[in-house]
Design a protein around this motif. Structure first.
Motif, mmCIF file in Angstrom:
data_model
loop_
_atom_site.group_PDB
_atom_site.id
_atom_site.type_symbol
_atom_site.label_atom_id
_atom_site.label_comp_id
_atom_site.label_asym_id
_atom_site.label_seq_id
_atom_site.Cartn_x
_atom_site.Cartn_y
_atom_site.Cartn_z
ATOM 1 N N LEU A 247 146.435 5.603 47.774
ATOM 2 C CA LEU A 247 145.893 4.274 48.051
ATOM 3 C C LEU A 247 144.405 4.225 47.714
ATOM 4 O O LEU A 247 143.918 3.256 47.116
ATOM 5 N N ALA A 248 143.672 5.283 48.077
ATOM 6 C CA ALA A 248 142.243 5.332 47.764
ATOM 7 C C ALA A 248 142.011 5.331 46.265
ATOM 8 O O ALA A 248 141.086 4.664 45.766
ATOM 9 N N ASP A 249 142.853 6.047 45.526
ATOM 10 C CA ASP A 249 142.731 6.074 44.061
ATOM 11 C C ASP A 249 142.933 4.681 43.454
ATOM 12 O O ASP A 249 142.411 4.389 42.386
ATOM 13 N N GLU A 250 143.693 3.839 44.162
ATOM 14 C CA GLU A 250 143.928 2.473 43.695
ATOM 15 C C GLU A 250 142.895 1.483 44.244
ATOM 16 O O GLU A 250 143.028 0.280 44.097
ATOM 17 N N GLY A 251 141.877 2.011 44.934
ATOM 18 C CA GLY A 251 140.809 1.167 45.438
ATOM 19 C C GLY A 251 141.003 0.681 46.865
ATOM 20 O O GLY A 251 140.234 -0.127 47.356
ATOM 21 N N VAL A 252 142.042 1.162 47.524
ATOM 22 C CA VAL A 252 142.310 0.764 48.900
ATOM 23 C C VAL A 252 141.930 1.954 49.785
ATOM 24 O O VAL A 252 142.751 2.799 50.088
ATOM 25 N N SER A 253 140.671 2.024 50.136
ATOM 26 C CA SER A 253 140.215 3.140 50.962
ATOM 27 C C SER A 253 139.537 2.605 52.216
ATOM 28 O O SER A 253 138.949 1.532 52.199
ATOM 29 N N VAL A 254 139.670 3.346 53.269
ATOM 30 C CA VAL A 254 139.083 2.970 54.553
ATOM 31 C C VAL A 254 138.083 4.046 54.948
ATOM 32 O O VAL A 254 138.141 5.170 54.478
ATOM 33 N N TYR B 211 156.250 -2.498 45.802
ATOM 34 C CA TYR B 211 156.233 -3.870 45.320
ATOM 35 C C TYR B 211 156.043 -4.834 46.477
ATOM 36 O O TYR B 211 156.571 -4.646 47.562
ATOM 37 N N GLY B 212 155.283 -5.873 46.237
ATOM 38 C CA GLY B 212 155.141 -6.934 47.212
ATOM 39 C C GLY B 212 154.256 -6.599 48.395
ATOM 40 O O GLY B 212 154.302 -7.276 49.409
ATOM 41 N N LEU B 213 153.451 -5.569 48.285
ATOM 42 C CA LEU B 213 152.554 -5.182 49.365
ATOM 43 C C LEU B 213 151.286 -6.028 49.256
ATOM 44 O O LEU B 213 150.633 -6.029 48.215
ATOM 45 N N THR B 214 150.961 -6.756 50.316
ATOM 46 C CA THR B 214 149.736 -7.555 50.287
ATOM 47 C C THR B 214 148.536 -6.628 50.446
ATOM 48 O O THR B 214 148.681 -5.476 50.872
ATOM 49 N N LEU B 215 147.368 -7.146 50.136
ATOM 50 C CA LEU B 215 146.155 -6.344 50.280
ATOM 51 C C LEU B 215 145.950 -5.960 51.741
ATOM 52 O O LEU B 215 145.583 -4.817 52.044
ATOM 53 N N ALA B 216 146.214 -6.892 52.647
ATOM 54 C CA ALA B 216 146.078 -6.596 54.083
ATOM 55 C C ALA B 216 147.051 -5.485 54.495
ATOM 56 O O ALA B 216 146.687 -4.585 55.253
ATOM 57 N N GLN B 217 148.273 -5.530 53.982
ATOM 58 C CA GLN B 217 149.252 -4.483 54.296
ATOM 59 C C GLN B 217 148.812 -3.144 53.712
ATOM 60 O O GLN B 217 148.977 -2.098 54.342
ATOM 61 N N ALA B 218 148.257 -3.167 52.523
ATOM 62 C CA ALA B 218 147.792 -1.927 51.890
ATOM 63 C C ALA B 218 146.673 -1.294 52.716
ATOM 64 O O ALA B 218 146.665 -0.075 52.930
ATOM 65 N N TYR B 219 145.734 -2.115 53.191
ATOM 66 C CA TYR B 219 144.649 -1.572 54.019
ATOM 67 C C TYR B 219 145.179 -1.070 55.366
ATOM 68 O O TYR B 219 144.723 -0.044 55.872
ATOM 69 N N ALA C 66 146.714 2.234 54.712
ATOM 70 C CA ALA C 66 145.653 3.238 54.530
ATOM 71 C C ALA C 66 145.089 3.674 55.877
ATOM 72 O O ALA C 66 144.826 4.863 56.098
ATOM 73 N N GLU C 67 144.910 2.712 56.792
ATOM 74 C CA GLU C 67 144.436 3.057 58.145
ATOM 75 C C GLU C 67 145.440 3.961 58.857
ATOM 76 O O GLU C 67 145.063 4.917 59.522
ATOM 77 N N LEU C 68 146.719 3.636 58.738
ATOM 78 C CA LEU C 68 147.751 4.463 59.360
ATOM 79 C C LEU C 68 147.699 5.885 58.811
ATOM 80 O O LEU C 68 147.740 6.858 59.576
ATOM 81 N N CYS C 69 147.577 6.012 57.500
ATOM 82 C CA CYS C 69 147.516 7.347 56.883
ATOM 83 C C CYS C 69 146.294 8.116 57.363
ATOM 84 O O CYS C 69 146.357 9.336 57.533
#
Length: 102
Positions: A94-101, A48-56, A59-62
């Motif tokens: 994250l990629a499944d939710e559209g947040v992929s790098v 909860y409360g994760l911004t799009l920038a935080q999500a990306y 994803a980079e960290l992963c």
């Protein structure tokens, strides 16, 4: 006979300190063994409360975290394997939710 003074105070205090550390490590080892040998069960993770920038950034960290990074933080190789597997699954989620790098 008087015990020698150590940087931690009296020698018996140092012995108790070391014993407490060993007991804690034994408990951690037991927990890791229990987790590693337990029957796998799915865990739904909702952030909860994760911004799009935080999500990306997550994803980079992963994507970037590797064995040597995780090993520095893990107690042993078994925990390192668990960390790598978890970050890999988190990255896929994250990629499944559209947040992929790339």
């Amino acid at each position: 006979m008087k015990r020698p003074v150590t940087p931690f105070g009296q020698a018996d205090q140092l012995e108790r300190f070391v014993a407490a550390g060993l007991a804690a490590q034994t408990r951690i080892d037991g927990m890791l063994d229990a987790v590693a040998t337990a029957e796998p069960r799915p865990v739904d993770l909702v952030v909860y409360g994760l911004t799009l920038a935080q999500a990306y950034a997550l994803a980079e960290l992963c994507k970037r975290i590797g064995w040597s990074d995780a090993r520095k933080l893990a107690i042993d190789d078994a925990e390192t394997h668990l960390m790598i597997a978890a970050t890999s699954k988190l990255g896929r989620a994250l990629a499944d939710e559209g947040v992929s790098v790339r």
